[in-house]
Design a protein around this motif. Sequence first.
Motif, short mmCIF file in Angstrom:
data_model
loop_
_atom_site.label_atom_id
_atom_site.label_comp_id
_atom_site.label_asym_id
_atom_site.label_seq_id
_atom_site.Cartn_x
_atom_site.Cartn_y
_atom_site.Cartn_z
N VAL A 5 50.74 37.90 15.36
CA VAL A 5 51.67 37.29 14.42
C VAL A 5 52.84 36.68 15.19
O VAL A 5 53.62 37.38 15.81
N PRO A 6 52.97 35.34 15.20
CA PRO A 6 54.10 34.74 15.89
C PRO A 6 55.38 35.00 15.10
O PRO A 6 55.37 35.01 13.87
N ASP A 77 58.34 30.07 10.51
CA ASP A 77 57.68 29.83 11.80
C ASP A 77 56.51 28.89 11.57
O ASP A 77 56.14 28.62 10.42
N GLY A 78 55.96 28.37 12.61
CA GLY A 78 54.89 27.37 12.50
C GLY A 78 53.68 27.85 11.72
O GLY A 78 53.06 27.08 11.00
N ALA A 79 53.35 29.12 11.81
CA ALA A 79 52.19 29.66 11.11
C ALA A 79 52.57 30.22 9.74
O ALA A 79 51.72 30.73 9.02
N VAL A 118 64.44 26.73 16.38
CA VAL A 118 63.42 27.47 17.10
C VAL A 118 62.18 26.58 17.22
O VAL A 118 61.70 26.06 16.22
N SER A 119 61.68 26.42 18.42
CA SER A 119 60.50 25.59 18.66
C SER A 119 59.34 26.07 17.80
O SER A 119 59.06 27.27 17.72
N GLY A 120 58.67 25.14 17.14
CA GLY A 120 57.53 25.48 16.30
C GLY A 120 57.89 25.94 14.91
O GLY A 120 57.04 26.36 14.15
N SER A 121 59.18 25.89 14.58
CA SER A 121 59.60 26.30 13.24
C SER A 121 59.97 25.07 12.41
O SER A 121 60.02 23.96 12.91
#
Length: 157
Positions: A5-6, A77-79, A118-121
């Motif tokens: 889980v990221p 977050d990205g996921a 935050v990168s990927g968010s």
Amino acid sequence: MRGGVPLLHLGTETGSRTTAAHPMAAPPAAPAPAPASAAPAGEPCDLVTVPARQGLEAVDILRRGADQEAMGPVLHDGACDTLGFLVPPGTADAWDVPGSACTRTNGRGLRIPAEPPVSGSGWLLPPAADAPVTDPAVLREALGQAARLIEAADNCQ
């Protein structure tokens, strides 16, 4: 990434108050100023992260509430595994909500930005023109109500 889980990560481990099953990293911290109900754009803020399911329930609760101005920016977050609520600086000093983490940034890592920090968010709810943050007391109450709703739904299966 923990257990596949990221999480929303801001830096190295220090200065956070975590009651989550999966703690997140936090940037270095200095003594925190007293919490305020709003932080102008570019001002420091703390970040409360929760699992997405509980966070989305809390967002619904806060948006349906009479005090909608207590709702500040929310990151995902990205996921879409976690949500992050921007709260006043100093919130991490007393944060004790099970299943969540509050990262103290004290202006060293997170300020209310126009773009997700935050990168990927990304923004679930972007900052408003006056960039208010979420009131920690209101968020604590909404997260508690969300946890009870989720537990009730899970027990019905």
